[in-house]
Design a protein around this motif. Structure first.
Motif, short mmCIF file in Angstrom:
data_model
loop_
_atom_site.label_atom_id
_atom_site.label_comp_id
_atom_site.label_asym_id
_atom_site.label_seq_id
_atom_site.Cartn_x
_atom_site.Cartn_y
_atom_site.Cartn_z
N PHE A 14 -0.04 -0.43 -0.19
CA PHE A 14 1.27 -1.12 0.23
C PHE A 14 0.22 -2.07 0.76
O PHE A 14 -0.67 -2.65 0.34
CB PHE A 14 0.59 -0.67 1.43
CG PHE A 14 -0.83 -0.47 2.60
CD1 PHE A 14 -0.87 -1.69 3.67
CD2 PHE A 14 -2.07 -0.09 2.36
CE1 PHE A 14 -2.11 -0.91 4.85
CE2 PHE A 14 -2.98 0.06 3.12
CZ PHE A 14 -3.00 -1.08 4.08
N SER A 15 1.44 -3.21 0.88
CA SER A 15 1.28 -4.74 1.42
C SER A 15 1.70 -5.25 2.51
O SER A 15 1.33 -6.53 2.63
CB SER A 15 1.49 -5.27 -0.42
OG SER A 15 2.74 -5.14 -0.04
N ASP A 16 1.64 -4.47 3.26
CA ASP A 16 2.53 -5.70 5.00
C ASP A 16 2.73 -3.48 5.33
O ASP A 16 2.13 -2.57 4.95
CB ASP A 16 3.19 -5.88 4.57
CG ASP A 16 4.45 -5.58 3.72
OD1 ASP A 16 4.76 -3.91 4.20
OD2 ASP A 16 5.72 -6.29 3.40
N PRO A 17 2.77 -3.88 7.01
CA PRO A 17 2.86 -3.25 8.01
C PRO A 17 4.06 -1.55 7.32
O PRO A 17 3.69 -0.92 7.17
CB PRO A 17 3.11 -3.40 9.33
CG PRO A 17 2.30 -4.94 9.48
CD PRO A 17 2.69 -5.49 7.77
N ALA A 18 5.31 -2.92 6.93
CA ALA A 18 6.60 -1.81 6.84
C ALA A 18 6.15 -0.92 5.40
O ALA A 18 6.70 0.59 5.41
CB ALA A 18 6.94 -2.77 6.62
#
Length: 387
Positions: free
Chosen positions: A315-319
């Protein structure tokens, strides 16, 4: 004939028993194995820790010395007094952990104590350091290259960095992944059940992306719990931000968990382990998760991909974290497949092999079989990160 045993000093960490981070874990795991192999190991520990001041631990000799309790000075002040002690209580070789301690390397070189420096990750990228701190770490890297007899990297990405930036060779010696089979009987103390929660273990620092992980989980439709283990002794502002984001009944902030059995059970019984670390090289928490055979969702950086490969989620962000949580909770066969693959992957990270690497380097250091270190000057006038 068997080779002569060595006397080895380890300095630059908080000491043992390991309760803080990767360096301390390495010192404990490697140090006790070196003792088992007949070597004498001295570990410098910081006074004022919550641990009792033992004279020996797992066969290692412990020296307790003070440190200034300020973030910018704690490590340096303790390493300074540790170095002074070492100069009058010599060992065959010394292992210094953390490139930040490089200003003291000339003292050891002048005293003709061979020294290998474990340079850690890209510390200057950590948000907790201001501009002066980041400049210091950049200079400290150069000094580590110039004044060490050998450099140790725990990840290929770190080795590549020192090769590209300084034309300097390193010994690639990673950490070990303990195989964890602790059972699950302690989970009831926390009201948890196997597979009923996701786990995150990290110090609360921006580059560990605790905030993004919490935000992503809160945004997900998960009916499970996110268990967060960790704290931040020097980052109250960031902790408060994480706490506000965690204002959701599905998120539990446990703080520090120092009970090793309970912590191992948390790792081994989580549906997934969420790993947000991004700058520290190979991370012991990540290795503990794969040693427990736990499917893992990691921040998408080369250090983590080096460990997890195709068996990891990223992952690379909350989404994207929310999306990975949804995948894990709807495809149990995939979770099982990834967990099994990571358990196999953990076999490549063996503490006995790590110890053999340190032992071989220690013998090379004492025998002066190493090439001279680089100048400390950068290979390029402008780095990729500075552009």
């Amino acid at each position: 004939m068997p080779e002569e045993p060595l006397s080895i000093a380890m300095l630059g960490t908080r000491g043992v028993p390991a309760r803080y981070g990767g360096f301390e874990t390495a010192v404990e795991e490697v140090g006790r194995r070196l003792v088992d192999r007949g070597h004498t190991v001295r570990v410098y520990c910081r006074s004022g820790s919550p641990e009792p001041r033992l004279e020996r631990f797992s066969g290692m000799d412990l020296v307790w010395l003070p440190a200034l309790r300020r973030r910018s000075l704690e490590t340096l002040s303790h390493t300074a007094v540790s170095t002074l002690h070492l100069l009058t209580h010599r060992t065959d070789v010394a292992f210094v952990f953390n490139a930040a301690n490089s200003p003291f390397l000339p003292w050891l070189r002048l005293a003709r104590i061979p020294v290998g420096t474990h340079v850690d990750g890209l510390e200057w990228r950590r948000a907790k350091w201001g501009s002066a701190g980041r400049r210091y770490y950049r200079v400290a890297e150069s000094m580590a290259v110039r004044w060490s007899d050998a450099l140790i990297a725990d990840a290929q990405g770190i080795a590549d960095y020192y090769r590209h930036e300084f034309c300097a060779d390193t010994r690639l010696i990673s950490y070990g992944a303990p195989v964890i089979e602790p059972g699950s009987d302690r989970l009831a103390e926390l009201g948890l059940a196997p597979g009923g929660y996701h786990l995150l273990v990290a110090r609360f620092e921006p580059e560990n992306h605790v905030l993004e992980a919490v935000q992503g989980f809160v945004a997900s439709a998960s009916e499970r719990t996110l268990v967060v283990v960790g704290s931040a002794p020097y980052s109250t502002g960031y902790t408060e931000t994480v706490t506000r984001a965690a204002d959701d009944p599905r998120v539990r902030l446990l703080g520090g968990v120092w009970d090793r059995q309970l912590l191992d059970q948390l790792y081994a019984n989580a549906l997934t382990y969420v790993h947000g670390h991004s700058v520290g090289g190979t991370n012991p928490s990540l290795l503990r998760a794969i040693g427990a055979g736990t499917a893992t969702i990691a921040w998408d950086v080369p250090f983590n991909r080096e460990v997890l490969r195709d068996a990891g989620w990223y992952f690379s962000d909350p989404a994207s974290l929310a999306a990975r949580v949804a995948e894990a909770e709807t495809d149990h066969d995939d979770v099982t497949r990834r967990a099994a693959a990571l358990l196999v992957r953990a076999r490549d990270y063996d503490w006995d092999d790590v110890t053999t690497g340190y032992e071989a380097l220690a013998r090379d250091l004492r025998a002066r079989r190493l090439r001279p270190t680089a100048s400390g000057r950068r290979c390029r006038s402008e780095t990729t990160e500075e552009r």
